[in-house]
Design a protein around this motif. Structure first.
Motif, PDB file in Angstrom:
ATOM      1  N   UNK A  95       5.376   0.413 -12.021  1.00 13.25           N
ATOM      2  CA  UNK A  95       5.671   0.118 -10.619  1.00 13.25           C
ATOM      3  C   UNK A  95       4.472   0.431  -9.729  1.00 13.25           C
ATOM      4  N   UNK A  96       3.776   1.520 -10.033  1.00  9.82           N
ATOM      5  CA  UNK A  96       2.574   1.869  -9.277  1.00  9.82           C
ATOM      6  C   UNK A  96       1.502   0.808  -9.409  1.00  9.82           C
ATOM      7  N   UNK A  97       1.274   0.359 -10.649  1.00 10.35           N
ATOM      8  CA  UNK A  97       0.290  -0.698 -10.883  1.00 10.35           C
ATOM      9  C   UNK A  97       0.718  -2.003 -10.216  1.00 10.35           C
ATOM     10  N   UNK A  98       2.007  -2.279 -10.287  1.00  9.67           N
ATOM     11  CA  UNK A  98       2.531  -3.497  -9.649  1.00  9.67           C
ATOM     12  C   UNK A  98       2.221  -3.490  -8.163  1.00  9.67           C
ATOM     13  N   UNK A  99       2.444  -2.364  -7.504  1.00 11.51           N
ATOM     14  CA  UNK A  99       2.226  -2.283  -6.064  1.00 11.51           C
ATOM     15  C   UNK A  99       0.745  -2.356  -5.699  1.00 11.51           C
ATOM     16  N   UNK A 100      -0.090  -1.648  -6.454  1.00 11.90           N
ATOM     17  CA  UNK A 100      -1.515  -1.637  -6.091  1.00 11.90           C
ATOM     18  C   UNK A 100      -2.161  -2.988  -6.369  1.00 11.90           C
ATOM     19  N   UNK A 101      -1.772  -3.643  -7.480  1.00 12.57           N
ATOM     20  CA  UNK A 101      -2.342  -4.964  -7.765  1.00 12.57           C
ATOM     21  C   UNK A 101      -1.821  -6.005  -6.777  1.00 12.57           C
ATOM     22  N   UNK A 102      -0.542  -5.891  -6.393  1.00 14.54           N
ATOM     23  CA  UNK A 102       0.006  -6.802  -5.386  1.00 14.54           C
ATOM     24  C   UNK A 102      -0.741  -6.637  -4.075  1.00 14.54           C
ATOM     25  N   UNK A 153       0.830  -1.207   0.000  1.00 16.56           N
ATOM     26  CA  UNK A 153       0.000   0.000   0.000  1.00 16.56           C
ATOM     27  C   UNK A 153       0.863   1.256   0.000  1.00 16.56           C
ATOM     28  N   UNK A 154       1.874   1.290   0.876  1.00 15.51           N
ATOM     29  CA  UNK A 154       2.748   2.456   0.925  1.00 15.51           C
ATOM     30  C   UNK A 154       3.521   2.609  -0.375  1.00 15.51           C
ATOM     31  N   UNK A 155       3.868   1.478  -0.992  1.00 11.30           N
ATOM     32  CA  UNK A 155       4.558   1.535  -2.281  1.00 11.30           C
ATOM     33  C   UNK A 155       3.687   2.138  -3.356  1.00 11.30           C
ATOM     34  N   UNK A 156       2.402   1.793  -3.356  1.00  7.58           N
ATOM     35  CA  UNK A 156       1.474   2.329  -4.349  1.00  7.58           C
ATOM     36  C   UNK A 156       1.277   3.830  -4.160  1.00  7.58           C
ATOM     37  N   UNK A 157       1.268   4.291  -2.917  1.00  8.45           N
ATOM     38  CA  UNK A 157       1.080   5.722  -2.646  1.00  8.45           C
ATOM     39  C   UNK A 157       2.206   6.554  -3.243  1.00  8.45           C
ATOM     40  N   UNK A 158       3.383   5.962  -3.346  1.00  6.92           N
ATOM     41  CA  UNK A 158       4.513   6.682  -3.917  1.00  6.92           C
ATOM     42  C   UNK A 158       4.353   6.970  -5.404  1.00  6.92           C
TER      43      UNK A 158
END
Length: 248
Positions: A172-179, A55-60
């Protein structure tokens, strides 16, 4: 006390690895097995321990995600939820003996993916065409992520490249939010099934969060190539250990 130290250390280092280069599950899953948790439950507990970091990764990458087509994003999220639940249900119905046999192969697969991730993405980009069956590929990748989280980030980046994406920050954003989404779906499934060891999961979530914060700072100082080499070595060692364990 030894188990507590092992779990804290593994989760702390995993949080740092995930912040820098990924591969934290190579540490959290074996640590849980080492403390005596059955492999299937350890896999579920490991998923719980590391998923908040996504989640924190996606926020970035929130800016890039906002610019992405909302309908396409909702479709990806929906497929991730379905795949995450399907993969976790598949894990629940897998006999323990079968999972014990398949674990070292999954670890080896994830390690190879991590090692060759850049080359895989370059090869896909060189093809220069979009996969017409991208929805099916997304579903398959999500099922894999729900079943076994190792190497998921590399698989997702390769998937996005195959779909014609070239903006690395967006990918990378999509990767984090889908993960995060598919891991959350898995966590809910595992929780309802009652196989999560919450005491161990809580310890590891705290340690992984601290490790991720420190890892994000160290990422600017440590050569990424060095960190990736460490992840690959850890992955290979864990693969060998679990191969030996399955033959014992």
């Amino acid at each position: 006390m030894i188990d507590f130290v092992v779990l804290c250390t593994a989760a702390f280092l995993a949080g740092g690895l995930n912040a820098i280069a990924g591969g934290g599950s190579f540490l959290t899953f074996p640590a849980l097995v080492f403390t005596g948790i059955p492999p299937i439950a350890a896999n579920a507990t490991s998923a719980v321990a590391v998923f908040p970091g996504y989640a924190s990764g996606a926020l970035g990458f929130l800016g890039e995600l906002r610019s992405f087509d909302r309908r396409a994003l909702l479709q990806l999220v929906g497929l991730s939820i379905v795949g995450g639940v399907a993969g976790s249900l598949l894990l629940l119905v897998t006999p323990a003996s079968v999972f014990n046999w398949v674990v070292p192969w999954l670890l080896l697969f994830a390690t190879i993916l991590f090692l060759l991730g850049g080359r895989i993405n370059s090869w896909i980009e060189a093809r220069g065409r979009q996969d017409k069956n991208s929805w099916f590929a997304t579903l398959v990748v999500s099922i894999y992520g729900g079943y076994f989280n190792g190497g998921l980030g590399i698989v997702l980046l390769a998937l996005f490249s195959a779909q014609g994406m070239r903006d690395l920050n967006l990918m990378n954003g999509l990767k984090n939010i889908l993960s995060f989404v598919l891991s959350a779906a898995s966590v809910v499934t595992f929780t309802l099934a009652g196989i999560v060891y919450w005491y161990e999961a809580a310890i590891m979530m705290v340690a992984a969060t601290i490790g991720g914060y420190i890892g994000a700072r160290l990422a600017r100082l440590m050569p990424v190539a060095m960190v990736k080499s460490i992840v690959v070595v850890v992955g290979l060692v864990m693969t060998a250990v679990f191969f030996a364990r399955s033959l014992a």
